[in-house]
Design an enzyme around this catalytic site. Structure first.
Site, PDB file in Angstrom:
ATOM      1  N   SER A  11      21.793 -33.541 -25.947  1.00 56.72           N
ATOM      2  CA  SER A  11      20.715 -32.786 -25.161  1.00 56.72           C
ATOM      3  C   SER A  11      19.940 -31.953 -25.753  1.00 56.72           C
ATOM      4  O   SER A  11      20.331 -31.024 -26.589  1.00 56.72           O
ATOM      5  CB  SER A  11      21.668 -32.066 -24.063  1.00 56.72           C
ATOM      6  OG  SER A  11      20.853 -31.196 -23.315  1.00 56.72           O
ATOM      7  N   HIS A  34      18.882 -36.995 -25.184  1.00 55.45           N
ATOM      8  CA  HIS A  34      19.160 -36.666 -23.570  1.00 55.45           C
ATOM      9  C   HIS A  34      18.240 -35.619 -23.142  1.00 55.45           C
ATOM     10  O   HIS A  34      18.234 -34.610 -23.657  1.00 55.45           O
ATOM     11  CB  HIS A  34      20.522 -36.124 -23.537  1.00 55.45           C
ATOM     12  CG  HIS A  34      20.927 -36.051 -22.324  1.00 55.45           C
ATOM     13  ND1 HIS A  34      21.472 -37.309 -21.446  1.00 55.45           N
ATOM     14  CD2 HIS A  34      21.229 -34.829 -21.326  1.00 55.45           C
ATOM     15  CE1 HIS A  34      21.624 -36.729 -20.086  1.00 55.45           C
ATOM     16  NE2 HIS A  34      21.631 -35.678 -20.122  1.00 55.45           N
ATOM     17  N   ASP A  36      17.288 -33.092 -20.223  1.00 51.00           N
ATOM     18  CA  ASP A  36      17.472 -32.569 -18.950  1.00 51.00           C
ATOM     19  C   ASP A  36      16.386 -32.051 -18.083  1.00 51.00           C
ATOM     20  O   ASP A  36      15.755 -31.090 -18.545  1.00 51.00           O
ATOM     21  CB  ASP A  36      18.636 -31.439 -19.201  1.00 51.00           C
ATOM     22  CG  ASP A  36      19.962 -31.998 -19.776  1.00 51.00           C
ATOM     23  OD1 ASP A  36      20.205 -32.801 -18.842  1.00 51.00           O
ATOM     24  OD2 ASP A  36      20.298 -31.613 -20.775  1.00 51.00           O
ATOM     25  N   MET A  38      15.162 -30.265 -14.848  1.00 48.64           N
ATOM     26  CA  MET A  38      15.655 -29.361 -13.733  1.00 48.64           C
ATOM     27  C   MET A  38      14.524 -28.642 -12.925  1.00 48.64           C
ATOM     28  O   MET A  38      13.612 -28.125 -13.724  1.00 48.64           O
ATOM     29  CB  MET A  38      16.783 -28.117 -14.174  1.00 48.64           C
ATOM     30  CG  MET A  38      17.830 -28.882 -15.391  1.00 48.64           C
ATOM     31  SD  MET A  38      18.655 -27.237 -15.919  1.00 48.64           S
ATOM     32  CE  MET A  38      19.833 -28.437 -17.233  1.00 48.64           C
ATOM     33  N   HIS A  67      18.053 -36.976 -17.490  1.00 52.06           N
ATOM     34  CA  HIS A  67      18.779 -36.843 -16.482  1.00 52.06           C
ATOM     35  C   HIS A  67      18.168 -35.943 -15.438  1.00 52.06           C
ATOM     36  O   HIS A  67      17.699 -34.570 -15.926  1.00 52.06           O
ATOM     37  CB  HIS A  67      20.090 -35.990 -17.236  1.00 52.06           C
ATOM     38  CG  HIS A  67      21.182 -35.446 -16.359  1.00 52.06           C
ATOM     39  ND1 HIS A  67      22.194 -34.588 -16.841  1.00 52.06           N
ATOM     40  CD2 HIS A  67      21.283 -35.641 -15.068  1.00 52.06           C
ATOM     41  CE1 HIS A  67      22.750 -34.246 -15.743  1.00 52.06           C
ATOM     42  NE2 HIS A  67      22.525 -35.015 -14.571  1.00 52.06           N
ATOM     43  N   MET A  69      18.239 -33.513 -12.733  1.00 55.16           N
ATOM     44  CA  MET A  69      18.863 -32.472 -11.812  1.00 55.16           C
ATOM     45  C   MET A  69      17.919 -31.830 -10.923  1.00 55.16           C
ATOM     46  O   MET A  69      17.537 -30.855 -11.038  1.00 55.16           O
ATOM     47  CB  MET A  69      19.655 -31.583 -12.781  1.00 55.16           C
ATOM     48  CG  MET A  69      20.853 -32.032 -13.347  1.00 55.16           C
ATOM     49  SD  MET A  69      21.623 -31.037 -14.594  1.00 55.16           S
ATOM     50  CE  MET A  69      20.561 -31.425 -16.037  1.00 55.16           C
ATOM     51  N   MET A 138      29.947 -35.722 -14.640  1.00 56.93           N
ATOM     52  CA  MET A 138      29.692 -34.312 -15.082  1.00 56.93           C
ATOM     53  C   MET A 138      31.149 -33.578 -15.468  1.00 56.93           C
ATOM     54  O   MET A 138      31.936 -33.620 -14.720  1.00 56.93           O
ATOM     55  CB  MET A 138      29.067 -33.561 -14.209  1.00 56.93           C
ATOM     56  CG  MET A 138      27.625 -33.953 -13.983  1.00 56.93           C
ATOM     57  SD  MET A 138      26.474 -33.666 -15.656  1.00 56.93           S
ATOM     58  CE  MET A 138      26.526 -32.174 -15.957  1.00 56.93           C
ATOM     59  N   PHE A 144      23.361 -25.559 -17.170  1.00 58.67           N
ATOM     60  CA  PHE A 144      23.420 -24.880 -18.105  1.00 58.67           C
ATOM     61  C   PHE A 144      24.133 -25.478 -19.218  1.00 58.67           C
ATOM     62  O   PHE A 144      25.067 -25.996 -19.006  1.00 58.67           O
ATOM     63  CB  PHE A 144      23.541 -23.398 -17.624  1.00 58.67           C
ATOM     64  CG  PHE A 144      22.885 -22.358 -16.891  1.00 58.67           C
ATOM     65  CD1 PHE A 144      21.769 -21.670 -17.365  1.00 58.67           C
ATOM     66  CD2 PHE A 144      23.218 -22.503 -15.607  1.00 58.67           C
ATOM     67  CE1 PHE A 144      20.925 -21.078 -16.697  1.00 58.67           C
ATOM     68  CE2 PHE A 144      22.385 -21.794 -14.497  1.00 58.67           C
ATOM     69  CZ  PHE A 144      21.331 -21.010 -15.207  1.00 58.67           C
ATOM     70  N   GLY A 145      23.550 -25.205 -20.439  1.00 62.86           N
ATOM     71  CA  GLY A 145      24.495 -25.568 -21.504  1.00 62.86           C
ATOM     72  C   GLY A 145      25.498 -24.602 -22.038  1.00 62.86           C
ATOM     73  O   GLY A 145      25.410 -23.589 -21.578  1.00 62.86           O
ATOM     74  N   ASP A 176      28.845 -35.504 -19.783  1.00 62.52           N
ATOM     75  CA  ASP A 176      28.048 -34.439 -20.011  1.00 62.52           C
ATOM     76  C   ASP A 176      28.538 -33.069 -19.823  1.00 62.52           C
ATOM     77  O   ASP A 176      28.964 -32.733 -18.707  1.00 62.52           O
ATOM     78  CB  ASP A 176      26.543 -34.753 -19.219  1.00 62.52           C
ATOM     79  CG  ASP A 176      25.424 -33.675 -19.746  1.00 62.52           C
ATOM     80  OD1 ASP A 176      25.666 -32.742 -20.427  1.00 62.52           O
ATOM     81  OD2 ASP A 176      24.522 -33.738 -19.049  1.00 62.52           O
TER      82      ASP A 176
END
Length: 224
Positions: A11, A34, A36, A38, A67, A69, A138, A144-145, A176
């Protein structure tokens, strides 16, 4: 039945997003990148959207694992497939018509995937498996990472793998959140085969070596 491929999908969430194209270049030994997306509504964080993904895909040969979100993926998801994403994942909790959306993604050449938050049960979606190419389970709360892996999700991964194997289908299971040298083996042992690793890869001194190590650990758990 042949084993599914072991794939590492770092990611970019933990990378330097001001140098996104260069940061993707640091993980070229990975199988996917990946991305993300958001919207600060479905999750309490804001990253980037369609224009950034479109431009990035013009400057990399890596396959994009997008992905979403976001709220209302039914409206936005297909545009990411049209932009060239290899795989587009939308959240079950956000989609109003997941089967329709999965079919539309496939029609546009992308693998269709549904994501489940840690507390979302997989059972309501098992009958829909033939409509999907991947399920993302998930292993942290999305947004958040750098969060810690939730071991309580492992039985859900195992139930998902059992259902896929019973169907005899080529459907991947992605995990993930909190994926690292310490956790990837447990996730693979439960049945996952696609691993999103953000901080573990981007905070490593040698991202390529870390990707190789993670792949070896996952493969060992599959083939023990």
């Amino acid at each position: 039945m042949s084993l599914p491929p072991i794939l590492i999908s770092p990611s970019v969430l933990d990378s330097d997003l001001s140098r996104l194209s260069e940061e993707v270049g640091r993980i070229e030994s990975a199988d996917l990148v990946h991305l993300d997306v958001m919207d600060n509504h479905f999750v309490p964080n804001l990253t980037f959207g369609l224009p950034v993904v479109q431009r990035l895909l013009e400057h990399t040969s890596m396959r994009a694992d997008v992905h979403l979100m976001i709220e209302n993926p039914d409206t936005w998801a297909t545009a990411y497939a049209e932009a060239g994403a290899a795989s587009v994942t939308f959240h079950a909790e956000a989609s109003r018509a997941p089967v329709k959306l999965a079919r539309e993604l496939r029609e546009r050449g992308a693998r269709a995937a549904v994501a489940l938050r840690p507390a979302t049960p997989v059972e309501p979606y098992l009958d829909l498996l033939p409509e999907l190419d991947m399920i993302l389970v998930m292993t942290v709360e999305p947004g958040f990472g750098g969060q810690s892996f939730i071991d309580g999700v492992l039985p859900k991964i195992a139930r998902t793998r059992a259902a896929i194997d019973a169907l005899g289908a080529d459907i991947w299971i992605q995990v993930d959140g909190g994926v690292s040298r310490q956790t990837i083996g447990r996730a693979a042992d439960a049945g996952a085969n696609v691993f999103v690793a953000g901080s573990a890869v981007y905070r490593a001194d040698d991202p390529a070596a870390e990707i190789a190590t993670l792949r070896e650990l996952a493969t060992a758990s599959w083939t023990r």
